[in-house]
Scaffold this active site. Structure first.
Site, PDB file in Angstrom:
ATOM      1  N   ASP A   1      48.408  63.043 -13.928  1.00 50.91           N
ATOM      2  CA  ASP A   1      47.615  62.529 -12.802  1.00 50.91           C
ATOM      3  C   ASP A   1      47.187  63.590 -11.789  1.00 50.91           C
ATOM      4  O   ASP A   1      46.058  63.542 -11.303  1.00 50.91           O
ATOM      5  CB  ASP A   1      48.383  61.419 -12.069  1.00 50.91           C
ATOM      6  CG  ASP A   1      48.251  60.075 -12.760  1.00 50.91           C
ATOM      7  OD1 ASP A   1      47.390  59.947 -13.643  1.00 50.91           O
ATOM      8  OD2 ASP A   1      49.010  59.164 -12.406  1.00 50.91           O
TER       9      ASP A   1
ATOM     10  N   ASP B   1      49.919  52.776 -25.874  1.00 50.19           N
ATOM     11  CA  ASP B   1      50.067  54.209 -26.071  1.00 50.19           C
ATOM     12  C   ASP B   1      48.877  54.896 -25.431  1.00 50.19           C
ATOM     13  O   ASP B   1      47.751  54.387 -25.495  1.00 50.19           O
ATOM     14  CB  ASP B   1      50.155  54.550 -27.561  1.00 50.19           C
ATOM     15  CG  ASP B   1      50.809  55.911 -27.768  1.00 50.19           C
ATOM     16  OD1 ASP B   1      51.943  56.113 -27.281  1.00 50.19           O
ATOM     17  OD2 ASP B   1      50.196  56.783 -28.393  1.00 50.19           O
TER      18      ASP B   1
HETATM   19  P1  IMP Z   1      52.924  57.763 -23.653  1.00 52.61           P
HETATM   20  O1  IMP Z   1      51.853  56.764 -23.917  1.00 52.61           O
HETATM   21  O2  IMP Z   1      53.989  57.240 -22.767  1.00 52.61           O
HETATM   22  O3  IMP Z   1      53.447  58.415 -24.886  1.00 52.61           O
HETATM   23  O4  IMP Z   1      52.251  58.864 -22.741  1.00 52.61           O
HETATM   24  C1  IMP Z   1      51.718  60.018 -23.272  1.00 52.61           C
HETATM   25  C2  IMP Z   1      51.593  61.058 -22.218  1.00 52.61           C
HETATM   26  O5  IMP Z   1      50.478  60.785 -21.397  1.00 52.61           O
HETATM   27  C3  IMP Z   1      52.777  61.236 -21.286  1.00 52.61           C
HETATM   28  O6  IMP Z   1      52.976  62.619 -21.099  1.00 52.61           O
HETATM   29  C4  IMP Z   1      52.384  60.605 -20.009  1.00 52.61           C
HETATM   30  O7  IMP Z   1      52.926  61.249 -18.916  1.00 52.61           O
HETATM   31  C5  IMP Z   1      50.897  60.786 -20.045  1.00 52.61           C
HETATM   32  N1  IMP Z   1      50.290  59.647 -19.379  1.00 52.61           N
HETATM   33  C6  IMP Z   1      50.296  58.367 -19.807  1.00 52.61           C
HETATM   34  N2  IMP Z   1      49.660  57.602 -18.911  1.00 52.61           N
HETATM   35  C7  IMP Z   1      49.268  58.427 -17.919  1.00 52.61           C
HETATM   36  C8  IMP Z   1      48.577  58.200 -16.687  1.00 52.61           C
HETATM   37  O8  IMP Z   1      48.208  57.092 -16.312  1.00 52.61           O
HETATM   38  N3  IMP Z   1      48.359  59.297 -15.954  1.00 52.61           N
HETATM   39  C9  IMP Z   1      48.749  60.539 -16.308  1.00 52.61           C
HETATM   40  N4  IMP Z   1      49.409  60.795 -17.412  1.00 52.61           N
HETATM   41  C10 IMP Z   1      49.664  59.731 -18.219  1.00 52.61           C
END
Ligand code: IMP
Length: 193
Positions: free
Chosen positions: A152, A69
């Site tokens: 990103d 997460d």
């Molecule tokens: P989750 O862990 O998939 O719930 O991600 C949470 C949020 O963080 C989501 O909106 C993803 O797009 C963002 N996110 C997760 N990993 C990255 C990353 O490596 N770069 C940019 N955004 C991220």
């Protein structure tokens, strides 16, 4: 080769992690094991959500599993969006809407420092382990680059001039929150044999 389930349905993340564990474990995503449910992410912390997902797969499929997460924690916003990063602007999980809301909420602040935090929860042979990866950086006012995903295009890690979305994936994996957490997982799995 031994198999590990990565409790994710996000093809971007599965691809990133599969490349990093290549040769050591065959990494399967949720769709590969026929799990199409949306696993509830109802905990109030990044660690809690990572554990929820990994435990779910162990309970329902009986397979060794890790899950991940991630949240973006912005200093001026008291760590928001944090555990709410995916749904910051609403249930649609729209990355552009999330970026737009973040920019709006940051408008009046000069401190634009932030960090990405990833927690990996591994359940291996019934034992739970947590691995954390952090990367510190700045939120840019404009978006740069077409690569990556999520936040990103607006995140530039400290010591770099390119946003994560401008880096090639190996460069991002080498320094990213997820890359660092996966590296810790990898070191652990190598030791565990
Ligand atoms: P989750 O862990 O998939 O719930 O991600 C949470 C949020 O963080 C989501 O909106 C993803 O797009 C963002 N996110 C997760 N990993 C990255 C990353 O490596 N770069 C940019 N955004 C991220």
């Amino acid at each position: 080769m031994k198999t590990l389930i990565f409790a994710s349905a996000n093809p971007n993340k599965i691809r990133e992690v599969r490349e990093m564990l290549d040769g050591l474990y065959e990494v399967k995503g949720l769709h590969d094991i026929g799990c199409t449910e949306d696993i509830p992410e109802t905990a109030d912390s990044i660690e809690g959500n990572a554990l929820l997902k990994a435990r779910y797969v162990v309970e329902h499929f009986g397979l060794n599993c890790f899950s991940e997460d991630t949240g973006l924690e912005v200093t001026a916003l008291g760590g928001a969006p944090g555990v709410h990063s995916a749904r910051y602007s609403g249930e649609e999980r729209d990355p552009q809407a999330n970026i737009d809301l973040l920019q709006k909420n940051l408008e009046s602040y000069t401190d634009r420092s932030a960090r990405f935090k990833t927690v990996i929860a591994l359940v291996l042979d019934g034992q739970e382990h947590l691995f954390e990866g952090l990367v510190y950086g700045q939120i840019r006012k404009e978006q740069y680059g077409e690569g990556g995903f999520g936040y990103d295009p607006i995140f530039v890690p400290d010591g770099y001039t390119l946003s994560f979305a401008e880096m090639d994936k190996n460069e991002k994996n080498g320094i990213s929150h997820r890359g660092r957490a996966v590296q810790k997982l990898l070191d652990f799995l190598k030791q565990a044999g």
